[in-house]
Motif scaffolding. Structure first.
Motif, mmCIF file in Angstrom:
data_model
loop_
_atom_site.group_PDB
_atom_site.id
_atom_site.type_symbol
_atom_site.label_atom_id
_atom_site.label_comp_id
_atom_site.label_asym_id
_atom_site.label_seq_id
_atom_site.Cartn_x
_atom_site.Cartn_y
_atom_site.Cartn_z
ATOM 1 N N ASN A 211 34.167 7.843 93.063
ATOM 2 C CA ASN A 211 33.601 8.576 91.938
ATOM 3 C C ASN A 211 34.609 8.655 90.790
ATOM 4 O OD1 ASN A 211 31.141 9.805 91.216
ATOM 5 N ND2 ASN A 211 32.081 11.826 91.316
ATOM 6 N N TRP A 212 35.867 8.866 91.142
ATOM 7 C CA TRP A 212 36.922 8.916 90.126
ATOM 8 C C TRP A 212 37.065 7.555 89.445
ATOM 9 C CZ3 TRP A 212 41.391 11.788 93.155
ATOM 10 C CH2 TRP A 212 40.987 13.108 93.367
ATOM 11 N N GLY A 218 34.713 4.891 82.912
ATOM 12 C CA GLY A 218 33.653 5.276 81.983
ATOM 13 C C GLY A 218 34.183 6.041 80.793
ATOM 14 N N ASP A 219 35.060 6.977 81.036
ATOM 15 C CA ASP A 219 35.649 7.752 79.949
ATOM 16 C C ASP A 219 36.891 8.473 80.465
ATOM 17 O OD1 ASP A 219 36.350 9.499 77.944
ATOM 18 O OD2 ASP A 219 34.287 9.900 77.348
ATOM 19 N N ALA A 222 37.308 12.208 79.383
ATOM 20 C CA ALA A 222 36.394 13.126 80.061
ATOM 21 C C ALA A 222 36.852 13.337 81.498
ATOM 22 C CB ALA A 222 34.972 12.577 80.031
ATOM 23 N N VAL A 226 38.250 16.968 83.410
ATOM 24 C CA VAL A 226 37.701 17.655 84.578
ATOM 25 C C VAL A 226 38.655 17.576 85.766
ATOM 26 C CG1 VAL A 226 35.293 17.437 83.934
ATOM 27 C CG2 VAL A 226 36.365 15.629 85.266
ATOM 28 N N VAL A 228 40.511 14.840 86.979
ATOM 29 C CA VAL A 228 40.712 13.605 87.741
ATOM 30 C C VAL A 228 42.110 13.045 87.430
ATOM 31 C CG1 VAL A 228 39.937 11.227 88.047
ATOM 32 C CG2 VAL A 228 38.261 13.052 87.771
ATOM 33 N N GLY A 285 33.705 1.250 83.963
ATOM 34 C CA GLY A 285 32.760 2.332 84.170
ATOM 35 C C GLY A 285 31.445 1.940 84.805
ATOM 36 N N TYR A 286 31.280 0.671 85.087
ATOM 37 C CA TYR A 286 29.989 0.216 85.599
ATOM 38 C C TYR A 286 30.175 -1.046 86.417
ATOM 39 C CZ TYR A 286 24.964 -0.747 85.491
ATOM 40 O OH TYR A 286 23.668 -0.963 85.828
ATOM 41 N N SER A 339 20.235 2.088 81.231
ATOM 42 C CA SER A 339 20.821 3.239 80.560
ATOM 43 C C SER A 339 19.940 3.784 79.451
ATOM 44 C CB SER A 339 22.198 2.883 80.007
ATOM 45 O OG SER A 339 22.074 1.828 79.099
ATOM 46 N N TYR B 90 33.023 19.986 75.792
ATOM 47 C CA TYR B 90 33.263 19.292 74.543
ATOM 48 C C TYR B 90 32.024 18.548 74.103
ATOM 49 C CZ TYR B 90 38.137 20.277 75.432
ATOM 50 O OH TYR B 90 39.321 20.917 75.672
ATOM 51 N N ASP B 92 31.494 15.608 72.652
ATOM 52 C CA ASP B 92 31.303 14.195 72.982
ATOM 53 C C ASP B 92 31.926 13.826 74.317
ATOM 54 O OD1 ASP B 92 33.653 14.875 71.836
ATOM 55 O OD2 ASP B 92 33.986 12.963 70.860
ATOM 56 N N LEU B 93 32.748 14.701 74.867
ATOM 57 C CA LEU B 93 33.441 14.333 76.096
ATOM 58 C C LEU B 93 32.801 14.968 77.321
ATOM 59 C CD1 LEU B 93 37.139 14.656 74.962
ATOM 60 C CD2 LEU B 93 35.728 12.627 75.079
ATOM 61 N N MET B 95 30.149 14.230 79.130
ATOM 62 C CA MET B 95 29.527 13.438 80.187
ATOM 63 C C MET B 95 29.936 11.977 80.046
ATOM 64 S SD MET B 95 27.020 14.997 82.039
ATOM 65 C CE MET B 95 27.363 16.708 82.321
ATOM 66 N N ILE B 96 29.903 11.291 81.158
ATOM 67 C CA ILE B 96 30.216 9.867 81.142
ATOM 68 C C ILE B 96 28.889 9.108 81.171
ATOM 69 C CG2 ILE B 96 31.373 8.009 82.366
ATOM 70 C CD1 ILE B 96 33.306 10.279 83.392
ATOM 71 N N LEU B 98 27.434 6.106 81.370
ATOM 72 C CA LEU B 98 26.923 5.095 82.299
ATOM 73 C C LEU B 98 26.921 5.562 83.756
ATOM 74 C CD1 LEU B 98 28.275 1.678 80.979
ATOM 75 C CD2 LEU B 98 25.905 2.388 81.224
ATOM 76 N N MET B 99 27.496 6.718 83.990
ATOM 77 C CA MET B 99 27.559 7.224 85.361
ATOM 78 C C MET B 99 26.305 8.012 85.698
ATOM 79 S SD MET B 99 31.241 8.719 86.270
ATOM 80 C CE MET B 99 31.256 9.463 87.862
ATOM 81 N N ARG B 103 26.728 12.201 89.960
ATOM 82 C CA ARG B 103 28.144 11.822 89.965
ATOM 83 C C ARG B 103 28.875 12.521 88.828
ATOM 84 N NH1 ARG B 103 30.201 7.688 92.853
ATOM 85 N NH2 ARG B 103 28.780 6.640 94.255
ATOM 86 N N ILE B 107 31.967 15.220 89.170
ATOM 87 C CA ILE B 107 33.235 14.492 89.054
ATOM 88 C C ILE B 107 34.405 15.464 88.904
ATOM 89 C CG2 ILE B 107 33.033 14.096 86.551
ATOM 90 C CD1 ILE B 107 34.530 11.410 87.149
ATOM 91 N N SER B 149 23.058 8.584 80.291
ATOM 92 C CA SER B 149 22.586 8.119 78.987
ATOM 93 C C SER B 149 21.064 8.103 78.894
ATOM 94 C CB SER B 149 23.129 6.718 78.698
ATOM 95 O OG SER B 149 22.770 5.845 79.743
#
Lengths: 342, 276
Positions: A211-212, A218-219, A222, A226, A228, A285-286, A339, B90, B92-93, B95-96, B98-99, B103, B107, B149
């Motif tokens: 998951n990490w 992915g970001d 972000a 949280v 990670v 990220g994918y 997506s 935040y 824009d930060l 959520m990710i 494409l995940m 998850r 996270i 998304s």
């Protein structure tokens, strides 16, 4: 109540179908089938469909796939490792020189190769996370430096660029069959490949680290916000790619009975291609490990399949290039659907 | 307003922050109580982000103190703030994209099963909780694995807030949660913030949109050029006054005078040049 229950079920069924259509590895699986059918038709009567034919393309796939599995994980985490090819050359040479020139036992040579790989992976990981330089550049540097060191040291220590005679030196050891044996005509590297793919898939889909990995690619901001440990995830994966290259080196050296300083050239790009065909997003990220497995399978089938058709194997790379492009276009389309569609 | 009797959940006293010789914040104070929405207003560059980043542990104040439940604290990292129940969402930060949704929801705080090398991410539990929590805020998911998304902007923001609340946030800092959203999407988020307030959570709502802030806020602190222009109860101030203050009163007056001037100048065809 019954009304809503049936309605709910219908939604779910559509969901499952859509889910299947939006899997990242769809292109690679479909591509594998297409490539197989193509060569079965074109080269079916010249040996492609025999067990020997399968063994030959599976071996090629396995050798690429062993590296492509961790490379795809690293790419999902948003980084590249271009140094895996050079790592194969370096680790192979270390094993061969240790055994042939210095009389190390095989197990010691293997451990030494793994330690070297770990150090290279740690170095790549630390430099990338500390300097925040793109891993493309850092590992490109490592690609050249490691290859150069391998050639330089090998010539310095032995005066040659190729070391042979390992088969004799390792006779009696129980280790070679584990890395380079065959089972019913199929090389054990295939098992290594499949086992690594299963582990990779499990880690990615079913563990916290997986998951990490998605989150980091992915970001990264972000993910960091949280809690990670972004750098640790990346460094761990850099170590994994290097270790897989060392494993492949051991397999190749024991299989061939010799090592060459140029072993593993272009492997880094083939591994990336296998991952990308398998649906891994170049920007991270994918993606999936199963996709990379099929990506490697396509590579093996095309490389060996062309040989069976009797067409000059010079054309192999054209085939790969065109397929890469088609697969990426297809993957892009799938990902956009996955997506956006609601 | 409830819980005004005890110490505020979070208080900043005379907080200053400098970046080199740039004064980002100078002596800004603010309080948030349980069950209220405190709006932090200001134009771009007013120091809103810097201010909340001292609460979320990203920046450390150069002067002044932070108090949580009346107790002085110092946050050295975002983790410290999270541990004290301060969650920042935040813009824009959050959520990710494409995940998958579940998850994303978990996270960094994944539920696990098993032990040792077989310790694994409890996907079933994560999916179940995500589905439940999102159902509570009115989002019914077809598939918890679908990428974030695929959610609308308002839903995405709501999911991020739901996540913070689920993980035990007592104080919620929302950084411009509505400013990138359309009217309808913003309404989803504002409605959800109101519900969060009812659960006794202290909300700090950062915005430069007075309409959104006035709709949800109980009290307003206005920042301008890193300084506080004061804190106002909702009953004591109108939306127009707030807006004026955000833009730095005088400057807005000047601007309207200027624009009027140019208009009248135009209509008067050719005319006298103003001296200064």
């Amino acid at each position: 109540m019954a009304q809503t229950a049936t309605a709910d079920e219908r939604v779910r069924r559509v969901g499952a179908f859509r889910k299947w259509l939006t899997r990242p590895e769809l292109a690679a699986v479909a591509g594998s089938v297409l490539v197989f059918v193509f060569f079965a038709i074109v080269a079916g009567d010249s040996g492609f469909l025999t067990l020997g034919g399968a063994a030959s393309y599976l071996e090629v796939s396995a050798q690429l796939g062993i590296v492509a599995v961790p490379v795809s994980l690293l790419m999902i985490a948003g980084e590249f490792d271009l140094s895996v090819g050079s790592m194969v050359g370096a680790a192979g040479m270390l094993v061969a020189i240790g055994i042939v020139e210095y009389g190390w036992p095989l197990w010691l040579a293997i451990v030494a190769a793994l330690v070297l790989a770990m150090l290279v992976g740690l170095f790549n990981g630390y430099v990338v996370t500390r300097t925040r330089l793109p891993s493309f550049i850092v590992t490109l540097g490592m690609l050249f430096a490691l290859r150069g060191l391998t050639i330089g040291f090998t010539r310095l220590l032995t005066g040659r660029t190729e070391i042979g005679g390992l088969t004799g030196a390792t006779r009696g050891s129980p280790l070679p069959p584990i890395f380079a044996g065959t089972i019913k005509g199929f090389p054990v590297s295939i098992i290594w490949w499949l086992v690594l793919a299963v582990i990779g898939t499990w880690v990615l889909q079913r563990t916290v680290f997986g998951n990490w990995t998605f989150g980091v690619g992915g970001d990264p901001n972000a993910a960091r916000n949280v809690g990670v440990p972004v750098n640790r995830v990346k460094i761990t994966l850099f170590v994994c790619t290097a270790l897989s290259a060392a494993l492949l080196a051991v397999i190749q050296v024991l299989d061939a009975g010799s090592a060459d300083v140029l072993r593993g050239q272009l492997l880094e790009l083939q591994a990336i291609a296998a991952a990308v065909i398998g649906g891994v997003l170049l920007t991270g990220g994918y993606g999936s490990v199963v996709g990379a497995l099929f990506g490697a399978l396509i590579f093996g089938m095309v490389e060996q399949g062309i040989f069976f058709t009797g067409i000059n194997t010079d054309w192999f790379q054209v085939f790969v290039g065109v397929m890469l492009l088609i697969a990426v276009l297809f993957n892009n389309y799938i990902r956009r659907r996955a997506s956006e569609a609601r | 307003m409830m819980a005004n009797n005890g110490a505020p959940l979070l208080e900043a006293r005379e907080v200053s922050k400098y970046f080199g010789h740039v004064i980002a914040l100078e002596g800004v104070s603010m309080k948030v109580h349980a069950g209220e929405v405190m709006c932090l207003l200001g134009d771009n560059g007013a120091g809103k982000s810097t201010f909340i980043k001292t609460f979320s542990g990203v920046h450390q104040p150069d002067r002044g103190v932070l108090l949580v439940d009346g107790e002085e604290v110092r946050f050295n990292s975002p983790r410290d703030a999270i541990d004290r129940g301060i969650a920042t969402v935040y813009q824009d930060l959050a959520m990710i994209p494409l995940m998958g949704i579940s998850r994303n929801f978990f996270i960094g705080r994944e539920p696990t099963r098993g032990a040792g090398p077989f310790k694994r991410f409890d996907v079933a539990k994560a999916d179940r909780i995500t589905r439940e929590e999102l159902h509570k805020i009115g989002i019914d998911l077809r598939d918890t694995a679908q990428p974030v998304s695929t959610l609308s902007g308002g839903e995405r923001q709501s999911v991020a807030i739901a996540r913070a609340v689920y993980f035990g946030a007592k104080i919620l800092i929302l950084d411009e949660p509505t400013s990138a959203l359309g009217v309808k999407q913003a309404a989803i988020v504002l409605r959800y913030i109101a519900r969060t307030r009812e659960q006794g959570i202290g909300v700090i709502f950062i915005s430069h949109n007075v309409h959104h802030a006035y709709a949800i806020g109980d009290r307003f602190t206005v920042l301008n050029h890193g300084r506080s222009m004061g804190t106002f109860e909702k009953g004591d101030i109108s939306m127009q006054e707030l807006e004026k203050m955000m833009a730095g009163g005088k400057e807005l007056d000047q601007l309207s005078a200027e624009l009027e001037g140019s208009l009248s100048a135009k209509s008067e065809a050719q005319a006298n040049e103003p001296d200064s």
